[in-house]
Motif scaffolding. Structure first.
Motif, mmCIF file in Angstrom:
data_model
loop_
_atom_site.group_PDB
_atom_site.id
_atom_site.type_symbol
_atom_site.label_atom_id
_atom_site.label_comp_id
_atom_site.label_asym_id
_atom_site.label_seq_id
_atom_site.Cartn_x
_atom_site.Cartn_y
_atom_site.Cartn_z
ATOM 1 N N CYS A 20 0.832 -1.207 0.000
ATOM 2 C CA CYS A 20 0.000 0.000 0.000
ATOM 3 C C CYS A 20 0.859 1.245 0.000
ATOM 4 O O CYS A 20 1.976 1.245 0.505
ATOM 5 C CB CYS A 20 -0.886 0.038 1.252
ATOM 6 N N TYR A 98 -5.014 4.548 2.753
ATOM 7 C CA TYR A 98 -4.284 3.387 2.248
ATOM 8 C C TYR A 98 -4.724 3.138 0.814
ATOM 9 O O TYR A 98 -5.908 2.909 0.562
ATOM 10 C CB TYR A 98 -4.616 2.130 3.058
ATOM 11 N N CYS A 100 -4.138 0.536 -2.120
ATOM 12 C CA CYS A 100 -3.550 -0.765 -2.448
ATOM 13 C C CYS A 100 -2.981 -0.682 -3.861
ATOM 14 O O CYS A 100 -3.692 -0.337 -4.806
ATOM 15 C CB CYS A 100 -4.592 -1.865 -2.348
#
Length: 172
Positions: A20, A98, A100
């Motif tokens: 991430c 975050y 990904c």
């Protein structure tokens, strides 16, 4: 090397078995993304509450987001369940974002609210993942955390903001 994460600056880290990009975002509004939960620096006097599932890996109390739940409610429920504490006052410190970048969830953006909460300890009877709770000085608490590789600057910012004056604290 910058020891404290800048607002919006991305750090790359393995988080929950995914790679991430993680950014620390300022309050008061969350950045775009899917609400993921809350992470809390719980303060009891001059001590910080940390929790662990196994007695080896320590972390700050947190809570998972539930549908239609406000960030503040996620925070209050999460620390009550995981750390057996009652929030007396709180201050929103910001948000973690975050993104990904690899794996089956590539492109997913998760948002976690970040808080400082003045808390009162309740009897130990956790309803979350935590099996242990400790009260430590600020320095001991920071050193005890199991921080994913690359996220040291992120957690230094979180702790730095949590220990500043109690201005803008919300009474609950």
């Amino acid at each position: 090397m910058n020891d404290i994460a800048e607002y919006g600056g991305e750090l790359t880290a393995p988080v929950h078995c995914r790679e991430c990009h993680v950014a620390y975002c300022p309050p008061p509004e969350p950045p775009p993304g899917t609400p993921f939960g809350a992470e809390v620096v719980c303060v009891v006097g001059d001590r910080i509450v940390v929790v662990s599932e196994d007695g080896e890996h320590w972390r700050l109390p947190r809570g998972a987001h539930e549908p239609r739940q406000r960030c503040r409610d996620t925070m209050r429920r999460g620390v009550r369940e995981e750390a057996c504490v009652t929030v007396m006052e709180c201050r929103l410190l910001g948000f973690s974002r975050y993104v990904c970048v690899r794996g089956p969830q590539e492109g997913l953006v998760l948002i976690r609210s970040l808080w400082r909460a003045e808390v009162r300890l309740a009897p130990w009877n956790p309803r979350g993942e935590s099996a242990r709770r400790r009260l430590l000085s600020v320095g001991e608490a920071f050193r005890s955390l199991t921080i994913p590789d690359g996220l040291g600057p992120f957690y230094r910012r979180l702790f730095a903001q949590a220990v500043v004056s109690r201005t803008s604290v919300h009474h609950l």
